[in-house]
Design a protein around this motif. Structure first.
Motif, PDB file in Angstrom:
ATOM      1  N   PRO A  53      31.993  17.833  40.421  1.00  0.00           N
ATOM      2  CA  PRO A  53      33.231  18.475  39.983  1.00  0.00           C
ATOM      3  C   PRO A  53      34.285  17.436  39.606  1.00  0.00           C
ATOM      4  O   PRO A  53      34.413  16.398  40.251  1.00  0.00           O
ATOM      5  N   ILE A  54      35.012  17.735  38.541  1.00  0.00           N
ATOM      6  CA  ILE A  54      36.047  16.816  38.082  1.00  0.00           C
ATOM      7  C   ILE A  54      37.237  16.860  39.035  1.00  0.00           C
ATOM      8  O   ILE A  54      37.795  15.831  39.400  1.00  0.00           O
ATOM      9  N   ILE A  55      37.605  18.072  39.438  1.00  0.00           N
ATOM     10  CA  ILE A  55      38.705  18.251  40.378  1.00  0.00           C
ATOM     11  C   ILE A  55      38.120  18.723  41.697  1.00  0.00           C
ATOM     12  O   ILE A  55      37.395  19.726  41.752  1.00  0.00           O
ATOM     13  N   SER A  56      38.442  18.036  42.764  1.00  0.00           N
ATOM     14  CA  SER A  56      37.876  18.393  44.058  1.00  0.00           C
ATOM     15  C   SER A  56      38.598  19.608  44.632  1.00  0.00           C
ATOM     16  O   SER A  56      39.688  19.984  44.209  1.00  0.00           O
ATOM     17  N   SER A  57      37.980  20.207  45.615  1.00  0.00           N
ATOM     18  CA  SER A  57      38.579  21.387  46.242  1.00  0.00           C
ATOM     19  C   SER A  57      39.848  21.023  47.006  1.00  0.00           C
ATOM     20  O   SER A  57      40.767  21.838  47.117  1.00  0.00           O
ATOM     21  N   ASP A  58      39.923  19.793  47.516  1.00  0.00           N
ATOM     22  CA  ASP A  58      41.149  19.361  48.202  1.00  0.00           C
ATOM     23  C   ASP A  58      42.324  19.281  47.223  1.00  0.00           C
ATOM     24  O   ASP A  58      43.447  19.655  47.567  1.00  0.00           O
TER      25      ASP A  58
END
Length: 78
Positions: A53-58
């Motif tokens: 994923p490019i943007i993490s869940s954090d």
């Protein structure tokens, strides 16, 4: 004399059975090592091909917190 002959034949038998067991175990170990190396290659291929994923869940959670906080501040003052 019979005891000496018996011991001699048993000692001759044991190395042959032990060497056969060692050979079979060695061949099994080599087969397992080959299988492990194949599995390691497959795991590396899966890790390489798996999309990250490019943007993490954090980062999404942190951004969502600031959006909700900004909407709460806007709602309080307006």
């Amino acid at each position: 004399m019979d005891e000496n002959a018996l011991k001699k034949t048993e000692s001759e038998r044991y190395p042959s059975t032990v060497s056969e067991e060692v050979q079979t175990l060695t061949s099994k170990v080599r087969a397992l090592e080959d299988e492990i190396s194949e599995l390691k290659k497959d795991i590396h291929a899966i890790d390489f091909l798996q999309k990250k994923p490019i943007i993490s869940s954090d980062a999404i959670a942190n951004g969502g917190f600031w959006i909700v906080a900004a909407l709460a501040v806007i709602g309080i003052f307006f």
